[in-house]
Design an enzyme around this catalytic site. Structure first.
Site, PDB file in Angstrom:
ATOM      1  N   GLU A 214      36.803  46.274  38.227  1.00 20.18           N
ATOM      2  CA  GLU A 214      37.898  45.523  39.414  1.00 20.18           C
ATOM      3  C   GLU A 214      36.484  45.093  40.394  1.00 20.18           C
ATOM      4  O   GLU A 214      36.850  44.433  42.089  1.00 20.18           O
ATOM      5  CB  GLU A 214      38.659  46.842  40.417  1.00 20.18           C
ATOM      6  CG  GLU A 214      39.658  47.211  39.567  1.00 20.18           C
ATOM      7  CD  GLU A 214      40.585  46.881  38.183  1.00 20.18           C
ATOM      8  OE1 GLU A 214      39.943  45.465  38.333  1.00 20.18           O
ATOM      9  OE2 GLU A 214      41.177  47.347  38.161  1.00 20.18           O
ATOM     10  N   GLY A 215      36.117  44.031  39.627  1.00 18.86           N
ATOM     11  CA  GLY A 215      34.767  43.398  40.742  1.00 18.86           C
ATOM     12  C   GLY A 215      33.812  44.046  40.717  1.00 18.86           C
ATOM     13  O   GLY A 215      33.921  45.058  41.538  1.00 18.86           O
TER      14      GLY A 215
END
Length: 402
Positions: free
Chosen positions: A363-364
């Site tokens: 998620e990043g």
């Protein structure tokens, strides 16, 4: 400002922590050891309303707000990251994008089976050669009459090999880069759609992670989510939901590490006294408590913004970045406090340390979030309005058909 939890929030907190301690923790260690998915937990989570906790009752959800999703995520990851991941992907990355971007017909058709746990869903964005650089994806979708034909491969997809619904992204106009990406809802069993499992993960071993292959998969146009070319925006808005759950879950890891370190530190003695009486151990415990307090404030702020219908990309990014790094530090300290026993899976802190590493990547990555925050601080980045915003929480609308 009001930092008190409502009665509904307190009820969710009691329910999820009770579920985590009594239902998840007795079985999850063995699933982690065997790298097996805890299928037996899904019907129980569905019965408790977890699978659609922040979806309106009219779409089969529990009719609770986005802060409830944060509380749920925290409590589930208190037991294990893999269980929280299931909700994050199924609800945050699949169901909520349909709620935000779907037509009314799509919401009525797709959301109730997801909210009731009859379908299990995943999110296919990452590819073997495209992770943080989403625009580099090579998957393609070409229009053919009333259908699209999808070709490509997705990699590192949570629930890929056990889900029966897939939200995937492919380029309908490669010349436009990120603006040429579109989103599609696929169903298991369609010709040309195959999946597999990735083995040998360091952590989150009780969650399924795999790949999706699309070989000329024919997708009805009715299964396209949003307009052509909106896929990148849909994906980024979905990540706001997932990052929120990741941040909240990381607070759950820190809480678990603190509780287990205190319990172990009180009964473990050296030189005639419990190790919790030593100042360097107390320093580690104090840092965990500080991280819980700061992390919860960041998560609650993001949840409040979601409830108001206010875009929260920067705030959610900050929460995800801070909380996941803090969880990794807390788990490392918890293993240190447990000493040699912490290096063994006899105690849960070993599993929390392995699991915490994954959250600073998916998620990043922490590096991506660092750059995002710098760009916001410099004024080079701003949050722009979208055609479809995540709806603000409205109790009358959410609970109307409960």
């Amino acid at each position: 400002m009001d930092f008190s939890l409502s009665d509904n929030h307190k009820m969710i907190e009691r329910t999820v922590y009770d579920f985590a301690r009594k239902t998840v923790m007795p079985v999850i260690k063995e699933h982690d050891r065997r790298h097996t998915f805890p299928h037996e937990l899904l019907p129980q989570m569905a019965a408790l309303g977890f699978m659609g906790i922040c979806l309106p009752a009219r779409y089969g959800g529990a009719g609770l707000d986005y802060l409830s999703l944060g509380i749920l995520s925290e409590g589930l990851e208190y037991a294990d990251s893999s269980v929280r991941e299931t909700i994050a992907v199924h609800l945050g990355l699949h169901a909520l994008p349909i709620f935000q971007w779907g037509t009314e017909e799509q919401k009525r058709a797709f959301l109730p089976p997801l909210a009731r746990g009859e379908n299990l869903a995943c999110f296919g964005l990452t590819e073997p050669g495209a992770g943080s650089d989403v625009a580099a994806m090579s998957s393609r979708a070409r229009r053919d009459g009333n259908d699209y034909v999808l070709t490509g491969e997705k990699m590192w997809i949570t629930l890929a090999d056990i889900a029966n619904r897939f939200l995937v992204f492919a380029k309908t106009d490669p010349a436009k880069g990120a603006n040429g990406i579109s989103a599609f809802i696929l169903e298991r069993g369609w010709a040309g759609l195959t999946t597999g499992t990735i083995e040998g993960k360091m952590g989150v071993r009780a969650s399924n992670t795999g790949w999706i292959n699309m070989a000329e998969v024919r997708v009805p146009a009715s299964h396209r989510l949003g307009e052509e070319g909106e896929g990148f925006k849909i994906a980024m808005s979905a990540l706001d939901n997932a990052r929120y759950g990741v941040a909240a879950g990381a607070v759950g890891i820190i809480k678990a590490c603190l509780d287990e370190s205190i319990a172990y530190g009180k009964q473990r003695q050296t030189f005639g006294k419990p190790i919790v009486e030593y100042q360097l151990v107390q320093q580690m415990l104090a840092n965990m408590q500080q991280s819980i307090d700061v992390g919860q404030l960041l998560v609650w702020k993001a949840g409040w913004l979601k409830n108001q219908g206010i875009r929260n990309t920067r705030e959610t990014s900050m929460a995800k970045w801070y909380c996941t790094e803090a969880a990794k530090r807390a788990a490392d300290d918890a293993v240190q406090i447990h000493g040699a026993y912490g290096y063994s899976d006899e105690y849960n802190v070993e599993r929390h340390l392995r699991n915490s590493k994954s959250a600073v990547i998916y998620e990043g990555t922490s590096q991506i979030h660092t750059l995002m925050q710098a760009e916001y601080a410099l004024g080079n980045r701003r949050t722009r309005p979208m055609r479809c915003e995540l709806p603000a929480y409205d109790p009358e609308y959410w609970e109307a058909e409960r």
